[in-house]
Design a protein around this motif. Structure first.
Motif: not given
Length: 142
Positions: A3-9
């Motif tokens: 997910s975008t949030r996981l990738r960014r984190t």
């Protein structure tokens, strides 16, 4: 895949690990890589740092990734000026800025456009209510 949030984190976490490794190993790495090959190490390190930060901040905030990487480069060179086994060089800082700039341009080209903002809980628009008596019955049939 992620997910975008996981990738960014994950990207931000890796960037933090890189920065911590830079400052944690600085006293013991003097003259580890001979000149001029140390500039290649600067290019690789600050290029990776900028790409990770660009992935963490998103395509629309690549300029923040560039500025953060340059700030880390300035802090690194300033830190080296006070270490007896290291020395600060303007050429190193210029390599850092060059690497950050190249990586920011690559990120701008290869990262997908910013995805729409994630919805905030409770901030959605409710479905418009239909008025009773305006051609629609209470059970929703005309």
């Amino acid at each position: 895949m992620f997910s975008t949030r996981l990738r960014r984190t994950l990207s931000l976490a890796l960037a933090i690990v890189l920065v911590l490794s830079l400052f944690g190993s600085a006293p013991s790495t003097g003259n580890l890589i001979p000149v001029p090959w140390d500039k290649v190490a600067h290019l690789g390190f600050f290029g990776c740092l900028t790409l990770l930060l660009a992935m963490a901040f998103g395509r629309s905030n690549i300029h923040f990734a560039f500025m953060a990487a340059v700030a880390v480069g300035i802090a690194d060179e300033g830190y080296q000026a006070y270490l007896p086994t290291r020395h600060a060089e303007l050429a190193d800082l210029l390599s850092d800025v060059f690497a950050a700039g190249c990586a920011a341009l690559l990120a701008r080209h290869f990262l997908s456009p910013a995805s729409p903002e994630l919805p905030v809980a409770g901030a959605h628009d409710p479905e418009p209510e239909q008025q009773v008596g305006q051609g629609v019955s209470q059970d929703g049939r005309p």
